[in-house]
Design a protein around this motif. Structure first.
Motif, PDB file in Angstrom:
ATOM      1  N   GLU A  41       1.017  -1.207   0.134  1.00 32.62           N
ATOM      2  CA  GLU A  41      -0.099  -0.092  -0.057  1.00 32.62           C
ATOM      3  C   GLU A  41       0.707   1.048  -0.366  1.00 32.62           C
ATOM      4  N   VAL A  42       2.108   1.295   0.854  1.00 35.98           N
ATOM      5  CA  VAL A  42       2.856   2.427   0.804  1.00 35.98           C
ATOM      6  C   VAL A  42       3.301   2.188  -0.254  1.00 35.98           C
ATOM      7  N   ALA A  43       3.893   1.192  -1.166  1.00 34.89           N
ATOM      8  CA  ALA A  43       4.475   1.352  -3.246  1.00 34.89           C
ATOM      9  C   ALA A  43       3.388   2.077  -3.224  1.00 34.89           C
ATOM     10  N   GLN A  44       2.276   1.482  -3.650  1.00 34.63           N
ATOM     11  CA  GLN A  44       1.290   1.717  -4.226  1.00 34.63           C
ATOM     12  C   GLN A  44       1.098   3.619  -4.165  1.00 34.63           C
ATOM     13  N   LEU A  45       0.771   4.367  -3.181  1.00 34.15           N
ATOM     14  CA  LEU A  45       0.629   5.540  -2.297  1.00 34.15           C
ATOM     15  C   LEU A  45       1.862   6.307  -3.341  1.00 34.15           C
ATOM     16  N   ALA A  46       3.219   5.776  -3.018  1.00 37.89           N
ATOM     17  CA  ALA A  46       4.388   6.218  -3.820  1.00 37.89           C
ATOM     18  C   ALA A  46       4.643   6.735  -5.302  1.00 37.89           C
ATOM     19  N   GLY A  47       3.538   5.572  -5.591  1.00 34.69           N
ATOM     20  CA  GLY A  47       4.017   5.617  -6.972  1.00 34.69           C
ATOM     21  C   GLY A  47       5.343   4.375  -7.570  1.00 34.69           C
ATOM     22  N   VAL A  48       5.761   3.658  -6.388  1.00 38.98           N
ATOM     23  CA  VAL A  48       6.860   2.606  -6.913  1.00 38.98           C
ATOM     24  C   VAL A  48       6.658   1.370  -6.741  1.00 38.98           C
ATOM     25  N   SER A  49       7.073   0.540  -7.218  1.00 36.36           N
ATOM     26  CA  SER A  49       6.972  -0.915  -6.905  1.00 36.36           C
ATOM     27  C   SER A  49       7.382  -1.076  -5.964  1.00 36.36           C
ATOM     28  N   VAL A  50       6.656  -2.831  -5.613  1.00 34.89           N
ATOM     29  CA  VAL A  50       6.341  -3.310  -4.335  1.00 34.89           C
ATOM     30  C   VAL A  50       7.928  -3.995  -4.164  1.00 34.89           C
ATOM     31  N   ASP A  51       8.417  -4.234  -4.823  1.00 33.39           N
ATOM     32  CA  ASP A  51      10.109  -4.791  -4.831  1.00 33.39           C
ATOM     33  C   ASP A  51      11.131  -3.340  -4.043  1.00 33.39           C
ATOM     34  N   TYR A  52      10.697  -2.227  -4.908  1.00 35.15           N
ATOM     35  CA  TYR A  52      11.514  -1.642  -4.944  1.00 35.15           C
ATOM     36  C   TYR A  52      11.367  -0.828  -3.519  1.00 35.15           C
ATOM     37  N   TYR A  53      10.310  -0.184  -2.907  1.00 35.01           N
ATOM     38  CA  TYR A  53       9.795   0.297  -1.422  1.00 35.01           C
ATOM     39  C   TYR A  53      10.456  -0.858  -0.291  1.00 35.01           C
ATOM     40  N   ILE A  54      10.833  -2.014  -0.796  1.00 37.57           N
ATOM     41  CA  ILE A  54      10.858  -3.393  -0.364  1.00 37.57           C
ATOM     42  C   ILE A  54      12.074  -2.906  -0.030  1.00 37.57           C
ATOM     43  N   ARG A  55      12.871  -3.157  -1.346  1.00 38.62           N
ATOM     44  CA  ARG A  55      14.764  -2.576  -0.923  1.00 38.62           C
ATOM     45  C   ARG A  55      14.599  -1.805   0.290  1.00 38.62           C
ATOM     46  N   LEU A  56      13.693  -0.572  -0.285  1.00 38.35           N
ATOM     47  CA  LEU A  56      14.114   0.846   0.509  1.00 38.35           C
ATOM     48  C   LEU A  56      13.826   0.643   1.856  1.00 38.35           C
ATOM     49  N   GLU A  57      12.776  -0.174   2.339  1.00 39.07           N
ATOM     50  CA  GLU A  57      12.330  -0.358   4.025  1.00 39.07           C
ATOM     51  C   GLU A  57      13.678  -1.335   4.652  1.00 39.07           C
ATOM     52  N   ARG A  58      14.565  -1.900   3.197  1.00 39.03           N
ATOM     53  CA  ARG A  58      15.646  -3.076   4.396  1.00 39.03           C
ATOM     54  C   ARG A  58      16.845  -2.110   4.051  1.00 39.03           C
ATOM     55  N   GLY A  59      16.995  -0.785   4.159  1.00 38.56           N
ATOM     56  CA  GLY A  59      18.230  -0.013   4.069  1.00 38.56           C
ATOM     57  C   GLY A  59      18.999   0.013   2.515  1.00 38.56           C
ATOM     58  N   ARG A  60      18.592  -0.520   2.304  1.00 37.50           N
ATOM     59  CA  ARG A  60      19.462  -0.875   0.522  1.00 37.50           C
ATOM     60  C   ARG A  60      18.627   0.505  -0.362  1.00 37.50           C
ATOM     61  N   THR A  61      19.859   1.527   0.309  1.00 36.26           N
ATOM     62  CA  THR A  61      19.748   2.795  -0.350  1.00 36.26           C
ATOM     63  C   THR A  61      20.412   3.593  -1.646  1.00 36.26           C
ATOM     64  N   HIS A  62      21.846   2.734  -2.128  1.00 37.70           N
ATOM     65  CA  HIS A  62      22.366   3.348  -2.773  1.00 37.70           C
ATOM     66  C   HIS A  62      21.373   3.154  -3.789  1.00 37.70           C
ATOM     67  N   GLY A  63      21.749   4.322  -4.708  1.00 39.42           N
ATOM     68  CA  GLY A  63      21.483   4.799  -5.933  1.00 39.42           C
ATOM     69  C   GLY A  63      19.351   5.278  -5.894  1.00 39.42           C
ATOM     70  N   VAL A  64      18.825   5.335  -4.633  1.00 37.85           N
ATOM     71  CA  VAL A  64      17.837   5.950  -5.090  1.00 37.85           C
ATOM     72  C   VAL A  64      18.200   7.415  -4.750  1.00 37.85           C
ATOM     73  N   SER A  65      17.037   8.061  -5.279  1.00 41.04           N
ATOM     74  CA  SER A  65      16.294   8.844  -6.485  1.00 41.04           C
ATOM     75  C   SER A  65      15.845  10.005  -4.800  1.00 41.04           C
TER      76      SER A  65
END
Length: 295
Positions: A41-65
């Motif tokens: 639901e957060v991914a939907q609201l943010a307009g990103v893929s679920v996988d992308y948001y999960i990577r972000l929430e796991r702290g994998r922020t390399h290259g995040v815009s």
């Protein structure tokens, strides 16, 4: 402090506090297994893929815009302080902690000492990790005589959580404790690699159940103005408004000034406390002997 863990827990606690209805979503039918928003639901609201948001929430922020972080901040309804904290944790564009020079010891400029002495209300200079760098005589009398303590113990968080005097000083100790942790969390987002911060958090976690509970909430808050309600052991109840001013040459050094409402009971009590602190230097009167301020 592990930055990946900090990002994970911060985002998890932020989405846990927002319901689908609050976010403008239609909740799925059936029982929900998690409080607040799901990751998808957060991914939907943010307009990103679920996988992308999960990577972000796991702290994998390399290259995040920056745009993605802004979108996530909007989706989670972060306020300005929380948004800045998220950017600090993400270490935008690197994915790893930035190399920093060792933090130089903080010093209070002579002009600020003179300003403290010139104020006739309580004033305190606070530095990194909520260290107490200086105060005027009334500031020490209001909270604690930090000047008489070893340097390591001149810290506001240590006072709130490890000094029994704080429990009776604050009318609402729980609020004071929560605000203290939220301010310390904000500093931690900028200086997760500060060894003295790690030592402080470890000490407070070891000796205070309340600190461990509040630290796990991952709340952040910047304190610039507000009201303190105190029950001072010498002069009783005090309601004081405060304003926090950053030092221009050191943004992590701030001056907090506490003032009562004019002609109030708190103003009279503060005058009595000021008279007593002045008299202590000359060995004169006690609060009981100074009940009538000048008209």
């Amino acid at each position: 402090m592990d930055r990946s863990s900090e990002i994970r827990e911060f985002l998890r606690t932020r989405r846990a506090r927002i319901t689908p209805e609050q976010a403008g979503l239609t909740p799925h039918a059936g029982a929900r297994r998690v409080p607040g928003l799901r990751r998808e639901e957060v991914a939907q609201l943010a307009g990103v893929s679920v996988d992308y948001y999960i990577r972000l929430e796991r702290g994998r922020t390399h290259g995040v815009s920056e745009a993605v972080l802004e979108a996530v901040a909007r989706a989670l309804q972060l306020d300005d302080t929380e948004r800045a904290h998220l950017f600090d944790l993400a270490q935008l564009g690197t994915g790893r902690p930035r190399r920093r020079r060792p933090l130089a010891p903080q010093r209070v400029r002579p002009a600020l000492y003179r300003a403290l002495d010139a104020l006739n209300v309580p004033a305190v200079v606070q530095g990194r990790r909520m260290d107490i760098l200086a105060a005027n005589r009334l500031g020490y009398a209001l909270f604690a005589d930090f000047e008489s303590r070893p340097h390591r113990e001149r810290n506001f968080a240590r006072f709130v959580f490890l000094d029994e005097a704080a429990l009776s000083l604050y009318t609402d100790w729980e609020k004071a404790a929560r605000d203290t942790v939220a301010g310390l969390r904000l500093y931690a987002g900028r200086h997760a690699d500060d060894p003295q911060l790690t030592e402080l958090i470890g000490e407070l976690s070891l000796h205070s159940d309340a600190f461990r509970r509040l630290w796990a909430d991952h709340d952040v808050r910047a304190h610039t103005t507000g009201t303190k309600r105190l029950h001072h052991p010498l002069v009783g109840d005090l309601t004081l408004d405060y304003v926090v001013l950053a030092a221009e040459d050191d943004p992590e050094q701030s001056l907090a000034i506490y003032t009562p409402e004019p002609a109030s009971a708190s103003a009279e009590a503060l005058w009595i406390l000021a008279s007593w602190t002045s008299d202590r230097a000359t060995g004169a009167r006690t609060p009981e002997q100074t009940r009538n301020p000048p008209g």
